[in-house]
Design a protein around this motif. Sequence first.
Motif, PDB file in Angstrom:
ATOM      1  N   VAL A 202     -33.609 -75.559  45.481  1.00 19.37           N
ATOM      2  CA  VAL A 202     -33.847 -74.304  46.705  1.00 19.37           C
ATOM      3  C   VAL A 202     -33.125 -74.556  47.951  1.00 19.37           C
ATOM      4  O   VAL A 202     -32.437 -73.661  48.273  1.00 19.37           O
ATOM      5  CB  VAL A 202     -35.320 -74.370  46.901  1.00 19.37           C
ATOM      6  CG1 VAL A 202     -35.640 -73.893  48.225  1.00 19.37           C
ATOM      7  CG2 VAL A 202     -36.506 -73.973  45.840  1.00 19.37           C
ATOM      8  N   ASP A 203     -32.647 -75.819  47.948  1.00 12.74           N
ATOM      9  CA  ASP A 203     -32.065 -76.321  49.408  1.00 12.74           C
ATOM     10  C   ASP A 203     -30.726 -76.053  49.142  1.00 12.74           C
ATOM     11  O   ASP A 203     -29.495 -76.448  49.921  1.00 12.74           O
ATOM     12  CB  ASP A 203     -32.399 -77.501  49.727  1.00 12.74           C
ATOM     13  CG  ASP A 203     -33.713 -77.693  50.371  1.00 12.74           C
ATOM     14  OD1 ASP A 203     -34.285 -76.526  50.647  1.00 12.74           O
ATOM     15  OD2 ASP A 203     -34.101 -78.721  50.448  1.00 12.74           O
ATOM     16  N   PHE A 204     -30.058 -75.907  47.915  1.00 15.09           N
ATOM     17  CA  PHE A 204     -28.618 -76.172  47.425  1.00 15.09           C
ATOM     18  C   PHE A 204     -27.916 -74.834  48.299  1.00 15.09           C
ATOM     19  O   PHE A 204     -28.469 -73.781  47.995  1.00 15.09           O
ATOM     20  CB  PHE A 204     -28.239 -75.896  46.079  1.00 15.09           C
ATOM     21  CG  PHE A 204     -26.871 -76.093  45.640  1.00 15.09           C
ATOM     22  CD1 PHE A 204     -26.156 -77.280  45.619  1.00 15.09           C
ATOM     23  CD2 PHE A 204     -26.381 -74.882  45.146  1.00 15.09           C
ATOM     24  CE1 PHE A 204     -24.898 -77.316  45.264  1.00 15.09           C
ATOM     25  CE2 PHE A 204     -24.875 -74.890  44.881  1.00 15.09           C
ATOM     26  CZ  PHE A 204     -24.271 -76.298  44.731  1.00 15.09           C
ATOM     27  N   ASP A 205     -26.920 -74.891  48.901  1.00 12.02           N
ATOM     28  CA  ASP A 205     -25.980 -73.767  49.240  1.00 12.02           C
ATOM     29  C   ASP A 205     -24.650 -73.741  48.578  1.00 12.02           C
ATOM     30  O   ASP A 205     -23.927 -74.364  48.750  1.00 12.02           O
ATOM     31  CB  ASP A 205     -25.600 -74.040  50.784  1.00 12.02           C
ATOM     32  CG  ASP A 205     -25.213 -72.955  51.546  1.00 12.02           C
ATOM     33  OD1 ASP A 205     -24.894 -71.916  50.958  1.00 12.02           O
ATOM     34  OD2 ASP A 205     -24.794 -73.235  52.697  1.00 12.02           O
ATOM     35  N   SER A 206     -24.544 -72.684  47.927  1.00  8.54           N
ATOM     36  CA  SER A 206     -23.591 -72.457  46.957  1.00  8.54           C
ATOM     37  C   SER A 206     -22.317 -72.071  47.671  1.00  8.54           C
ATOM     38  O   SER A 206     -21.127 -72.051  47.220  1.00  8.54           O
ATOM     39  CB  SER A 206     -23.722 -71.424  45.940  1.00  8.54           C
ATOM     40  OG  SER A 206     -24.196 -70.095  46.295  1.00  8.54           O
TER      41      SER A 206
ATOM     42  N   GLN B 184     -23.567 -82.113  48.136  1.00  8.75           N
ATOM     43  CA  GLN B 184     -24.433 -81.841  49.094  1.00  8.75           C
ATOM     44  C   GLN B 184     -25.302 -82.860  48.933  1.00  8.75           C
ATOM     45  O   GLN B 184     -25.440 -83.724  47.922  1.00  8.75           O
ATOM     46  CB  GLN B 184     -24.886 -80.381  48.844  1.00  8.75           C
ATOM     47  CG  GLN B 184     -24.169 -79.421  49.089  1.00  8.75           C
ATOM     48  CD  GLN B 184     -24.435 -77.934  48.947  1.00  8.75           C
ATOM     49  OE1 GLN B 184     -25.826 -77.855  49.034  1.00  8.75           O
ATOM     50  NE2 GLN B 184     -23.688 -76.932  48.714  1.00  8.75           N
ATOM     51  N   PHE B 185     -26.354 -83.123  49.675  1.00 13.71           N
ATOM     52  CA  PHE B 185     -27.302 -83.940  49.577  1.00 13.71           C
ATOM     53  C   PHE B 185     -26.959 -85.606  49.668  1.00 13.71           C
ATOM     54  O   PHE B 185     -27.271 -86.304  48.746  1.00 13.71           O
ATOM     55  CB  PHE B 185     -28.381 -83.864  48.457  1.00 13.71           C
ATOM     56  CG  PHE B 185     -28.877 -82.352  48.263  1.00 13.71           C
ATOM     57  CD1 PHE B 185     -29.678 -81.772  48.859  1.00 13.71           C
ATOM     58  CD2 PHE B 185     -28.211 -81.415  47.284  1.00 13.71           C
ATOM     59  CE1 PHE B 185     -30.203 -80.553  48.937  1.00 13.71           C
ATOM     60  CE2 PHE B 185     -28.699 -80.315  47.000  1.00 13.71           C
ATOM     61  CZ  PHE B 185     -29.550 -79.893  48.118  1.00 13.71           C
TER      62      PHE B 185
END
Length: 81
Positions: free
Chosen positions: A53-57, A63-64
């Motif tokens: 859900v929080d992944f920004d493509s 990320q994270f």
Amino acid sequence: MSNILTILIVLPLIAAVVTYFGGRNEAHGPTSARWLALLSTLVTFALSLTLLVDFDSAKEGFQFVEQAPWFVGYNITYHLG
């Protein structure tokens, strides 16, 4: 949740120990171990969905990201991303 990757690594390890010792109930037999294993798997899966859900493509790079000093005298760090 800034350290979600660490949680996703450590949670199954803790759940394995809890399942091993908690599932040795003679009254319920191996059934309690199966339920503990299923519960821990579902909790781990639910937490992993937060990564989806929080992944920004649109972002480049990792990320994270988590980084912390581990052995300070030797310049060794704990780094995930």
